[in-house]
Write a protein that holds these residues in place. Sequence first.
Motif, short mmCIF file in Angstrom:
data_model
loop_
_atom_site.label_atom_id
_atom_site.label_comp_id
_atom_site.label_asym_id
_atom_site.label_seq_id
_atom_site.Cartn_x
_atom_site.Cartn_y
_atom_site.Cartn_z
N ASN A 64 -96.13 -61.53 18.54
CA ASN A 64 -94.70 -61.85 18.43
C ASN A 64 -93.93 -60.72 17.75
O ASN A 64 -92.78 -60.43 18.12
CB ASN A 64 -94.50 -63.15 17.66
CG ASN A 64 -94.94 -64.37 18.45
OD1 ASN A 64 -95.11 -64.29 19.67
ND2 ASN A 64 -95.13 -65.48 17.78
N GLY A 65 -94.55 -60.11 16.74
CA GLY A 65 -93.92 -58.98 16.06
C GLY A 65 -93.68 -57.81 17.00
O GLY A 65 -92.63 -57.14 16.93
N GLY A 70 -89.97 -54.62 20.44
CA GLY A 70 -89.57 -54.11 21.75
C GLY A 70 -88.20 -54.60 22.18
O GLY A 70 -87.40 -53.85 22.73
N ASN A 71 -87.93 -55.89 21.91
CA ASN A 71 -86.64 -56.46 22.32
C ASN A 71 -85.47 -55.89 21.51
O ASN A 71 -84.34 -55.84 22.00
CB ASN A 71 -86.68 -57.99 22.16
CG ASN A 71 -87.58 -58.64 23.18
OD1 ASN A 71 -87.80 -58.10 24.26
ND2 ASN A 71 -88.12 -59.80 22.84
N ILE A 90 -102.94 -54.47 22.99
CA ILE A 90 -102.94 -54.05 21.58
C ILE A 90 -103.38 -55.20 20.68
O ILE A 90 -104.20 -55.03 19.77
CB ILE A 90 -101.54 -53.54 21.17
CG1 ILE A 90 -101.22 -52.22 21.88
CG2 ILE A 90 -101.45 -53.36 19.65
CD1 ILE A 90 -99.81 -51.72 21.66
N SER A 91 -102.84 -56.39 20.93
CA SER A 91 -103.22 -57.57 20.14
C SER A 91 -104.70 -57.88 20.29
O SER A 91 -105.38 -58.23 19.31
CB SER A 91 -102.38 -58.79 20.57
OG SER A 91 -101.00 -58.54 20.43
N GLN A 205 -94.61 -44.53 17.74
CA GLN A 205 -95.96 -44.98 17.41
C GLN A 205 -96.03 -45.53 15.98
O GLN A 205 -96.70 -46.53 15.72
CB GLN A 205 -96.95 -43.82 17.57
CG GLN A 205 -97.15 -43.38 19.01
CD GLN A 205 -98.06 -42.17 19.11
OE1 GLN A 205 -99.06 -42.07 18.41
NE2 GLN A 205 -97.72 -41.23 20.00
N LYS A 206 -95.31 -44.88 15.07
CA LYS A 206 -95.29 -45.35 13.68
C LYS A 206 -94.67 -46.73 13.57
O LYS A 206 -95.14 -47.59 12.83
CB LYS A 206 -94.53 -44.35 12.81
CG LYS A 206 -95.28 -43.07 12.51
CD LYS A 206 -94.45 -42.15 11.63
CE LYS A 206 -95.18 -40.84 11.34
NZ LYS A 206 -94.35 -39.92 10.51
N LEU A 207 -93.57 -46.94 14.32
CA LEU A 207 -92.90 -48.25 14.30
C LEU A 207 -93.83 -49.35 14.81
O LEU A 207 -93.91 -50.43 14.23
CB LEU A 207 -91.64 -48.20 15.15
CG LEU A 207 -90.44 -47.42 14.58
CD1 LEU A 207 -89.32 -47.34 15.62
CD2 LEU A 207 -89.93 -48.08 13.31
N ILE A 208 -94.53 -49.05 15.90
CA ILE A 208 -95.43 -50.05 16.49
C ILE A 208 -96.62 -50.30 15.56
O ILE A 208 -97.01 -51.45 15.33
CB ILE A 208 -95.92 -49.58 17.87
CG1 ILE A 208 -94.73 -49.41 18.82
CG2 ILE A 208 -96.92 -50.58 18.45
CD1 ILE A 208 -95.08 -48.74 20.14
N SER A 209 -97.18 -49.23 15.02
CA SER A 209 -98.33 -49.37 14.11
C SER A 209 -97.96 -50.18 12.87
O SER A 209 -98.78 -50.95 12.36
CB SER A 209 -98.84 -47.98 13.68
OG SER A 209 -99.46 -47.32 14.76
N LYS A 210 -96.73 -50.01 12.40
CA LYS A 210 -96.30 -50.72 11.19
C LYS A 210 -96.31 -52.23 11.38
O LYS A 210 -96.59 -52.99 10.44
CB LYS A 210 -94.91 -50.25 10.78
CG LYS A 210 -94.49 -50.75 9.40
CD LYS A 210 -93.15 -50.16 8.97
CE LYS A 210 -92.77 -50.68 7.59
NZ LYS A 210 -91.45 -50.14 7.16
N VAL A 211 -96.02 -52.67 12.60
CA VAL A 211 -96.07 -54.11 12.90
C VAL A 211 -97.47 -54.65 12.63
O VAL A 211 -97.64 -55.77 12.13
CB VAL A 211 -95.67 -54.38 14.37
CG1 VAL A 211 -95.91 -55.84 14.74
CG2 VAL A 211 -94.21 -54.01 14.60
N ILE A 212 -98.48 -53.84 12.94
CA ILE A 212 -99.88 -54.26 12.75
C ILE A 212 -100.34 -54.05 11.31
O ILE A 212 -100.85 -54.97 10.67
CB ILE A 212 -100.80 -53.47 13.71
CG1 ILE A 212 -100.35 -53.66 15.16
CG2 ILE A 212 -102.26 -53.89 13.54
CD1 ILE A 212 -101.02 -52.72 16.14
#
Length: 287
Positions: A64-65, A70-71, A90-91, A205-212
């Motif tokens: 969901n994050g 993305g949205n 990824i999840s 990539q940093k933004l996406i990685s931070k979600v995880i």
Amino acid sequence: DEKNVLRQSAEDVLEADMVTDGETHEASKIFKAQAELLKPYNVTLPREPRQLPDIGHFIKTVSNGLYTLGNNNNALKGVSLLEPSRIRAISSDVSKHLRTYNNEIVNHKHDEKEGSWKDEARHRCLKAIGSIVPHHAGNHVTCSPKYCEYLRIQRKKVCAYRTLHPEDICTDKEIIDKCMEESTTEYAGKDRFGGKLLSVNKEGQKLISKVITSRVTVKNIDSLAKIMSSNRCKNYFSALVKYSHGKRLNLAQSNSWSVICVFAAALLSNKNLVTKIMNDLGIQESM
């Protein structure tokens, strides 16, 4: 209880671990009430009760994050970006690395020197989770051949080249560069995306990685790696709702409700329970 018999409502059940869908408030209230209950008897539990996350719900929060990111970010929205198939992959990778860590814990269950191997296993898991997004973007520097098909292909190419050219003194990197196109083609044939990369820059990539990585930390990774699930409890209450009038009824009011509880639980282990009971009682279904 230990004999698989439902406890009466007058009995107390002490909670050592409680699996919840990420909500900790109710678990804390139960643990606090439990401590108050034990206080007059001067009873202490072997260890502090723990709230453990439901792994399925946790992976859903990661997913969901990523959808929310993305949205809300046009630069990450679209084909070859944070599209649904990429988010699911990824999840799934996050779940895979947590389960790998869990397997290591299980395999070393009786190891007396827990500190050293567990610290190393925890570090490997955190590193693997940190490498997920770069891996999807085509950067395999932080990957491990243990879980990265691209690195395994490169290693295979290096070994094959050295076998065919034992006199060649070139470095592994030079061999990898020579075989780059061949390796990429082979990887595309095995990759779930056919070799198509997550097309985002390093900032993305940093933004996406931070979600995880904001959700998987050194503080909670051990509890996540227990891979706990509340599905059994949910399935029980689903069956109870289906064959009674709801899950929030006071089930201790009469014996009939106790029977319904047992009936609902039994249905989870035998889908043909009703047919079996009818056959045992000689009952025939009328049309």
